[in-house]
Design a protein around this motif. Structure first.
Motif, short mmCIF file in Angstrom:
data_model
loop_
_atom_site.label_atom_id
_atom_site.label_comp_id
_atom_site.label_asym_id
_atom_site.label_seq_id
_atom_site.Cartn_x
_atom_site.Cartn_y
_atom_site.Cartn_z
N GLU A 132 43.34 -67.07 -32.27
CA GLU A 132 43.48 -65.86 -31.64
C GLU A 132 45.13 -65.23 -31.50
O GLU A 132 45.87 -65.76 -31.21
CB GLU A 132 42.96 -65.68 -30.44
N ILE A 133 45.07 -63.78 -31.72
CA ILE A 133 46.43 -63.12 -31.87
C ILE A 133 46.11 -61.87 -31.06
O ILE A 133 45.07 -61.14 -31.09
CB ILE A 133 46.88 -62.58 -33.33
N LYS A 134 46.98 -61.66 -30.08
CA LYS A 134 47.08 -60.36 -29.32
C LYS A 134 48.05 -59.22 -30.02
O LYS A 134 49.08 -59.66 -30.59
CB LYS A 134 47.86 -60.39 -27.82
N THR A 135 47.56 -57.98 -30.47
CA THR A 135 48.39 -57.09 -31.36
C THR A 135 49.16 -56.38 -30.23
O THR A 135 49.03 -56.17 -29.11
CB THR A 135 47.47 -56.21 -32.14
N HIS A 136 50.10 -55.80 -31.10
CA HIS A 136 51.23 -54.74 -30.52
C HIS A 136 50.29 -53.63 -29.64
O HIS A 136 50.99 -53.25 -28.60
CB HIS A 136 51.90 -54.35 -31.48
N SER A 137 49.50 -53.25 -29.98
CA SER A 137 48.55 -52.15 -29.52
C SER A 137 47.39 -52.79 -28.56
O SER A 137 46.83 -51.64 -28.08
CB SER A 137 47.93 -51.32 -30.67
N GLY A 138 47.63 -53.91 -28.29
CA GLY A 138 46.72 -54.40 -27.02
C GLY A 138 45.30 -54.88 -27.40
O GLY A 138 44.57 -55.15 -26.41
N TYR A 139 44.85 -55.07 -28.76
CA TYR A 139 43.64 -55.55 -29.10
C TYR A 139 43.92 -56.79 -29.49
O TYR A 139 45.03 -57.59 -29.43
CB TYR A 139 43.28 -54.96 -30.31
#
Ligand code: HEM
Length: 494
Positions: free
Chosen positions: A377-384
């Motif tokens: 799992e990765i949390k994106t820069h834009s919050g997703y």
């Protein structure tokens, strides 16, 4: 007849749709929860976004439109399949720099019929072992030895352009593709492909394979192997694959003759790609005939089509930027002179030319998008959240036009690659050769080849514009392809 066909389609497709939808529901609930939070185009139950079928021509423009509308991240989905497009360097860095995400997306499976599981398409230990065997084939000592061969091929190309230059324009695609195909033959393979009567058929088959790849890509029901095997597209593709593999099988046969005749051959200190594989096979290093064939197919394709499109677009861009062209010419003359052929170190010294090639690869990246499977799992820069198992599409073409990073992105400006400007940018904002452990193994070779050919062409011709970049259309394919020709006017220098 048409209604019978529709009925047959419904009978076959409906159970399949239900089967896939059920499979989708069984998948981790969290997966869909995270995916559905990401913005994206309008979707309907079950079929998701696949309510419109695109073609090789329309898909390209649609993807560019979507990249602008949903920048910097969006998802598409259909049945049990979902993919996330991401144009944010901060999100791309963790994907490409962590080996947990080294697996390529499922669309690479569509290449297996041709490339098997060669370096581009393989995974895990197989990929790792092969990369280790093949990396020495791009050692700088080997590249140095290639310089003379590339110069020779360039001279033949220049003679060819001299015959064509009286025309109002030259469509550069055919002569440049021949140049890159013969160059990879002379250098990495050590086989004179110019003498191979099947080259024209091979080049056509590469185009046909690309078309059939996109045809399948835009029809999710053809992702199901059993449905695909029933289709006319599959039958057509079998013929294409035969042409492609006959070509490489023949190359191996020719090379084996040379290799077996000359015992001292394999004892050379540094071996080019095909020699290296044959030697590894002789020494029992775990690469069999099939392994050699799949790597050869991978390298002939990757080693000629990518550099070909890059050279073609660079010539077009330089024809449209006369001052830049003049500056490159002056750099060539002051580094190499008017008559000398460039040495390997001369090519390394052409810094301004290098910046121009980099800028051309920014605007026209030969590989316009790549795909990886998220291994964790990765949390994106834009919050997703990108859930484990999701396919992430990195649209290099759109990333290189990210307006947050590139001021006036459509403008050709080699100064973007001055050291100070590079230092100010995120390192994953510019990735024409991808990045991390699965980056392009041939990137130094590619840069060297492009520089060698530009030296030869620009010393003999001034390039005048015919096609303007703003009117050039592209189409979806395995590499960046123009929808038509790339036309440049060649004016001989006095
Ligand atoms: C301008 C020229 C080129 C460009 C822009 C380019 C770009 C790329 C990119 C973006 C990838 C990553 C693909 C992916 O992850 O799906 C790649 C991989 C690869 N390229 Fe290139 N390439 C070029 C030239 C070459 C040449 C000349 C060769 C061979 C002689 C080559 C051989 C390969 C191979 C074998 C891989 C797979 C590497 C791996 O997964 O370990 N490429 N290239």
């Amino acid at each position: 007849m048409a209604s019978m066909l529709s009925l047959l389609l419904v009978i076959i497709l409906l159970p399949l749709l239900i089967f896939y939808y059920k499979r989708r529901q069984k998948r981790n609930e969290e997966f869909w929860k995270y995916i559905m939070r990401i913005p994206g185009p309008k979707a309907y139950p079950v079929i998701g976004c696949a309510y419109k079928v695109y073609t090789t021509e329309t898909l390209w423009d649609k993807e560019r439109e979507r990249a602008k509308e949903f920048f910097p991240i969006y998802k598409i989905w259909s049945l049990d399949f979902a993919a996330v497009y991401n144009m944010c360097p901060e999100d791309i860095e963790p994907v490409l720099s962590n080996t947990k995400h080294n697996t390529k997306g499922f669309v690479y499976d569509f290449l297996h019929a041709w490339l098997g599981t060669g370096l581009l398409t393989s995974e895990g230990t197989k990929w790792h072992k092969r990369r280790k065997i093949l990396t020495p084939a791009f050692h700088f000592n080997i590249l140095q030895e290639f310089t003379d061969m590339l110069n020779r091929e360039t001279q033949i190309l220049v003679e060819n352009f001299k015959k064509l230059c009286h025309q109002p324009y030259v469509n550069v695609i055919t002569p440049i593709t021949e140049f890159t195909l013969y160059s990879i033959g002379e250098t990495s393979l050590g086989v004179p492909l110019r003498e191979d009567p099947n080259c024209t058929e091979y080049k056509k088959a590469v185009y046909d394979y690309g078309e059939s790849f996109i045809y399948r890509l835009v029809r999710p029901w053809l992702y199901i192997p059993f449905v695909y095997k029933l289709s006319a597209a599959y039958k057509k593709n079998i013929k294409t694959v035969k042409t492609l593999s006959d070509f490489s099988t023949n190359v191996i046969k020719e090379k084996k003759k040379i290799f077996e005749k000359d015992a001292s051959y394999s004892q050379r200190k540094r071996l080019a790609l095909l020699d290296l594989m044959l030697k590894a096979q002789q020494e029992g290093a775990g690469i069999d005939d099939e392994g050699i064939r799949e790597e050869l197919d991978t390298f002939i394709f990757e080693g000629h089509d990518t550099t070909s499109v890059s050279i073609c677009y660079t010539l077009m861009v330089l024809a449209n930027n006369k001052d830049t062209q003049k500056e490159i010419y002056q750099e060539i003359i002051s580094t190499i002179g008017d008559t000398q052929l460039p040495s390997y170190s001369d090519l390394l010294e052409l810094k301004f030319m290098e910046r121009c090639i980099k800028e051309s690869l920014r605007l026209y990246p030969s590989v316009p998008q790549i795909v990886r499977v998220i291994g964790e799992e990765i949390k994106t820069h834009s919050g997703y959240t990108l859930p484990k198992g999701s396919n992430i599409i990195i649209p290099i073409y759109d990333l290189h036009r990210n307006p947050v990073v590139w001021e006036n992105p459509e403008k050709f400006d080699p100064d973007r690659f001055l050291p100070d400007n590079i230092a100010k940018r995120h390192p994953f904002a510019y990735i024409p050769f991808s990045a991390g452990s699965r980056n392009c193994i041939g990137q130094k070779f590619a840069m060297m080849e492009i520089k060698a050919v530009l030296c030869g062409i620009l010393r003999h011709f001034k390039l005048e514009p015919y096609d303007k970049p703003e009117y050039l259309k592209h189409k979806s394919d395995l590499v960046l392809r123009p929808a038509g020709e790339i036309r440049v006017n060649f004016v001989p220098r006095k």
